[in-house]
Design a protein around this motif. Structure first.
Motif, PDB file in Angstrom:
ATOM      1  N   ASP A 232      46.458  56.678  42.331  1.00 56.00           N
ATOM      2  CA  ASP A 232      45.751  56.056  43.590  1.00 56.00           C
ATOM      3  C   ASP A 232      45.465  54.416  43.384  1.00 56.00           C
ATOM      4  OD1 ASP A 232      46.068  58.147  44.910  1.00 56.00           O
ATOM      5  OD2 ASP A 232      43.937  58.593  44.717  1.00 56.00           O
ATOM      6  N   LEU A 233      45.112  54.260  42.040  1.00 57.44           N
ATOM      7  CA  LEU A 233      44.683  52.952  41.655  1.00 57.44           C
ATOM      8  C   LEU A 233      45.829  51.960  41.746  1.00 57.44           C
ATOM      9  CD1 LEU A 233      41.989  53.494  38.934  1.00 57.44           C
ATOM     10  CD2 LEU A 233      41.437  52.482  41.191  1.00 57.44           C
ATOM     11  N   PHE A 234      46.993  52.755  41.154  1.00 60.50           N
ATOM     12  CA  PHE A 234      48.224  51.771  40.723  1.00 60.50           C
ATOM     13  C   PHE A 234      48.841  51.432  42.315  1.00 60.50           C
ATOM     14  CE2 PHE A 234      48.559  53.371  36.470  1.00 60.50           C
ATOM     15  CZ  PHE A 234      48.997  52.269  35.800  1.00 60.50           C
ATOM     16  N   LYS A 235      48.535  52.386  43.314  1.00 58.92           N
ATOM     17  CA  LYS A 235      49.051  52.097  44.643  1.00 58.92           C
ATOM     18  C   LYS A 235      48.615  50.875  45.202  1.00 58.92           C
ATOM     19  CE  LYS A 235      50.220  54.122  49.045  1.00 58.92           C
ATOM     20  NZ  LYS A 235      49.875  52.914  49.747  1.00 58.92           N
ATOM     21  N   MET A 236      47.307  51.041  45.008  1.00 58.29           N
ATOM     22  CA  MET A 236      46.302  49.933  45.682  1.00 58.29           C
ATOM     23  C   MET A 236      46.678  48.607  44.823  1.00 58.29           C
ATOM     24  SD  MET A 236      42.609  51.893  45.765  1.00 58.29           S
ATOM     25  CE  MET A 236      41.758  50.087  46.588  1.00 58.29           C
ATOM     26  N   TYR A 237      46.888  48.656  43.425  1.00 57.97           N
ATOM     27  CA  TYR A 237      47.132  47.425  42.705  1.00 57.97           C
ATOM     28  C   TYR A 237      48.669  46.701  43.447  1.00 57.97           C
ATOM     29  CZ  TYR A 237      49.310  45.001  38.527  1.00 57.97           C
ATOM     30  OH  TYR A 237      50.037  44.205  37.936  1.00 57.97           O
TER      31      TYR A 237
ATOM     32  N   LYS B 139      49.381  43.548  44.915  1.00 57.27           N
ATOM     33  CA  LYS B 139      50.265  42.429  44.189  1.00 57.27           C
ATOM     34  C   LYS B 139      51.135  41.874  45.006  1.00 57.27           C
ATOM     35  CE  LYS B 139      53.066  42.254  39.886  1.00 57.27           C
ATOM     36  NZ  LYS B 139      53.189  43.254  38.689  1.00 57.27           N
ATOM     37  N   THR B 140      51.776  42.699  45.989  1.00 58.04           N
ATOM     38  CA  THR B 140      52.871  42.197  46.689  1.00 58.04           C
ATOM     39  C   THR B 140      52.413  40.782  47.766  1.00 58.04           C
ATOM     40  OG1 THR B 140      52.590  43.943  48.267  1.00 58.04           O
ATOM     41  CG2 THR B 140      54.054  44.147  46.732  1.00 58.04           C
ATOM     42  N   GLY B 141      51.119  40.956  48.039  1.00 57.39           N
ATOM     43  CA  GLY B 141      50.598  40.202  48.735  1.00 57.39           C
ATOM     44  C   GLY B 141      49.734  38.933  48.357  1.00 57.39           C
ATOM     45  N   CYS B 142      49.791  38.638  46.980  1.00 54.55           N
ATOM     46  CA  CYS B 142      48.975  37.925  46.269  1.00 54.55           C
ATOM     47  C   CYS B 142      50.029  36.853  45.607  1.00 54.55           C
ATOM     48  CB  CYS B 142      48.191  38.594  45.093  1.00 54.55           C
ATOM     49  SG  CYS B 142      46.793  39.384  45.508  1.00 54.55           S
TER      50      CYS B 142
ATOM     51  N   GLU C 119      49.843  33.394  40.628  1.00 56.82           N
ATOM     52  CA  GLU C 119      48.727  33.058  39.789  1.00 56.82           C
ATOM     53  C   GLU C 119      47.717  33.986  39.832  1.00 56.82           C
ATOM     54  OE1 GLU C 119      48.473  30.023  43.349  1.00 56.82           O
ATOM     55  OE2 GLU C 119      50.004  31.186  41.984  1.00 56.82           O
ATOM     56  N   SER C 120      47.565  35.064  40.766  1.00 59.03           N
ATOM     57  CA  SER C 120      46.586  35.809  40.932  1.00 59.03           C
ATOM     58  C   SER C 120      46.681  37.032  40.170  1.00 59.03           C
ATOM     59  CB  SER C 120      46.257  36.030  42.417  1.00 59.03           C
ATOM     60  OG  SER C 120      46.028  34.828  43.103  1.00 59.03           O
ATOM     61  N   HIS C 121      48.118  37.442  39.663  1.00 64.99           N
ATOM     62  CA  HIS C 121      48.621  38.537  39.403  1.00 64.99           C
ATOM     63  C   HIS C 121      47.750  39.206  37.929  1.00 64.99           C
ATOM     64  CE1 HIS C 121      52.613  38.595  41.384  1.00 64.99           C
ATOM     65  NE2 HIS C 121      51.400  38.805  42.168  1.00 64.99           N
ATOM     66  N   ARG C 122      47.341  38.183  37.049  1.00 66.52           N
ATOM     67  CA  ARG C 122      46.487  38.529  35.855  1.00 66.52           C
ATOM     68  C   ARG C 122      45.394  39.037  36.353  1.00 66.52           C
ATOM     69  NH1 ARG C 122      46.648  38.318  30.466  1.00 66.52           N
ATOM     70  NH2 ARG C 122      44.737  37.909  29.149  1.00 66.52           N
ATOM     71  N   GLY C 123      44.646  38.252  37.263  1.00 72.73           N
ATOM     72  CA  GLY C 123      43.260  38.716  37.533  1.00 72.73           C
ATOM     73  C   GLY C 123      43.202  40.149  38.292  1.00 72.73           C
ATOM     74  N   ILE C 124      44.172  40.217  38.906  1.00 72.38           N
ATOM     75  CA  ILE C 124      44.120  41.712  39.386  1.00 72.38           C
ATOM     76  C   ILE C 124      44.634  42.703  38.308  1.00 72.38           C
ATOM     77  CG2 ILE C 124      44.367  41.080  41.800  1.00 72.38           C
ATOM     78  CD1 ILE C 124      47.257  41.876  41.728  1.00 72.38           C
ATOM     79  N   GLN C 125      45.506  42.290  37.631  1.00 70.90           N
ATOM     80  CA  GLN C 125      45.777  43.126  36.236  1.00 70.90           C
ATOM     81  C   GLN C 125      44.458  43.770  35.443  1.00 70.90           C
ATOM     82  OE1 GLN C 125      47.992  41.492  32.827  1.00 70.90           O
ATOM     83  NE2 GLN C 125      49.607  42.883  33.486  1.00 70.90           N
ATOM     84  N   VAL C 126      43.606  42.827  35.338  1.00 74.21           N
ATOM     85  CA  VAL C 126      42.303  42.913  34.572  1.00 74.21           C
ATOM     86  C   VAL C 126      41.470  43.982  35.287  1.00 74.21           C
ATOM     87  CG1 VAL C 126      40.257  41.918  33.785  1.00 74.21           C
ATOM     88  CG2 VAL C 126      42.225  40.774  33.258  1.00 74.21           C
TER      89      VAL C 126
ATOM     90  N   ILE D 248      31.493  49.843  44.452  1.00 70.92           N
ATOM     91  CA  ILE D 248      32.521  48.701  44.707  1.00 70.92           C
ATOM     92  C   ILE D 248      32.573  48.751  46.237  1.00 70.92           C
ATOM     93  CG2 ILE D 248      35.011  47.902  44.480  1.00 70.92           C
ATOM     94  CD1 ILE D 248      34.912  49.297  41.919  1.00 70.92           C
ATOM     95  N   THR D 249      32.332  47.726  46.938  1.00 71.08           N
ATOM     96  CA  THR D 249      32.545  47.693  48.471  1.00 71.08           C
ATOM     97  C   THR D 249      33.580  46.780  48.612  1.00 71.08           C
ATOM     98  OG1 THR D 249      30.141  48.236  48.676  1.00 71.08           O
ATOM     99  CG2 THR D 249      31.423  47.273  50.867  1.00 71.08           C
ATOM    100  N   GLY D 250      34.828  47.298  49.494  1.00 67.41           N
ATOM    101  CA  GLY D 250      35.816  46.781  49.840  1.00 67.41           C
ATOM    102  C   GLY D 250      36.956  47.191  49.145  1.00 67.41           C
ATOM    103  N   ASN D 251      38.131  46.154  48.904  1.00 68.01           N
ATOM    104  CA  ASN D 251      39.176  46.467  48.034  1.00 68.01           C
ATOM    105  C   ASN D 251      38.960  45.802  46.789  1.00 68.01           C
ATOM    106  OD1 ASN D 251      41.746  46.373  46.801  1.00 68.01           O
ATOM    107  ND2 ASN D 251      42.861  46.735  48.911  1.00 68.01           N
ATOM    108  N   PRO D 252      39.007  46.343  45.439  1.00 66.51           N
ATOM    109  CA  PRO D 252      38.760  45.927  44.349  1.00 66.51           C
ATOM    110  C   PRO D 252      39.817  44.778  43.895  1.00 66.51           C
ATOM    111  CG  PRO D 252      39.121  47.953  43.987  1.00 66.51           C
ATOM    112  CD  PRO D 252      38.833  47.930  45.514  1.00 66.51           C
ATOM    113  N   PHE D 253      41.001  44.964  44.667  1.00 71.13           N
ATOM    114  CA  PHE D 253      42.094  44.111  44.308  1.00 71.13           C
ATOM    115  C   PHE D 253      42.380  42.853  45.053  1.00 71.13           C
ATOM    116  CE2 PHE D 253      43.121  48.442  42.730  1.00 71.13           C
ATOM    117  CZ  PHE D 253      43.326  48.127  41.409  1.00 71.13           C
TER     118      PHE D 253
END
Length: 228
Positions: free
Chosen positions: A90-95, A99-102, A105-112, A146-151
């Protein structure tokens, strides 16, 4: 101190000074009183910056900086391991959706973000005892809410004894995790058995502090792999 905490923008330097002066008596107070009584007596403990300062004094380590640096080092390997095990789907799907909409330069941040959320999955423990996404906690020990989408866009609070602790939520996951660990130490709370290995890993390998009790060999082996 209580009057200062009621302000919209409290003087943090003043509060940290007051907290330092009450440190010895406060630790004795926390041992004998409930979470809510402690927060009423010392409302500055609801501020992330104060909690982080208190844990730094207690452990002699910058918890936020250490966790942020450590997670940056091992994020890629955590993700690779969880992909191999097909865990945290489920986390991989959200990620992947985020990722497709970011911007790139934001990819490393959401990877963390992904790696941090996958950590209990990696150690075969229950993530619900560490964090809840848009859900209320089910355990009394410190839990990230966590409130909202963490990614994409989210705020991070912490609950203890099913009580919302922070008056100022944070919007960065490693800072939120550092705040959660600080609450464990400041309130002298025992690690929940469902995430004991995860929290011990964070304490020993990200915060460079030795937890009480033994760390199981599988966790040591995993840490050696992640940091190799």
């Amino acid at each position: 101190m209580q009057a200062e905490c009621r302000k919209k923008h409290p003087n943090v330097s003043f509060l940290q000074h007051k907290m330092a002066r009450t440190r010895i008596e406060r630790r004795a107070y926390l041992e004998k009183h409930s979470t809510m009584e402690a927060l009423e007596e010392y409302p500055a403990l609801r501020l992330p910056v104060v909690l982080l300062a208190e844990s730094q004094n207690q452990l002699d380590v910058d918890v936020d900086r250490s966790i942020m640096s450590g997670m940056g080092q091992i994020a890629r390997k955590i993700i690779e391991q969880c992909q191999r095990r097909a865990t945290g789907q489920d986390l991989f799907k959200m990620y992947n959706d985020a990722k497709t909409g970011c911007a790139e330069e934001s990819h490393r941040g959401i990877q963390v973000v992904l790696a941090t959320l996958l950590l209990p999955h990696l150690l075969r423990e229950d993530p619900d005892a560490l964090y809840r996404i848009n859900k209320t906690p089910e355990v009394p020990t410190p839990v990230l809410v966590i409130t909202g989408n963490p990614f994409l866009e989210a705020t991070f609070g912490v609950h203890l004894d099913y009580t919302h602790i922070l008056t100022h939520e944070v919007d960065d996951i490693t800072l939120a995790l550092a705040t959660l660990m600080s609450i464990y130490f400041v309130f002298n709370t025992e690690y929940h058995k469902k995430v004991k290995n995860t929290l011990s890993f964070i304490e020993k390998y990200l915060m460079s502090n030795t937890p009480e009790g033994k760390i199981v060999p599988t966790v040591i082996k995993m840490a050696n792999y992640l940091f190799s």
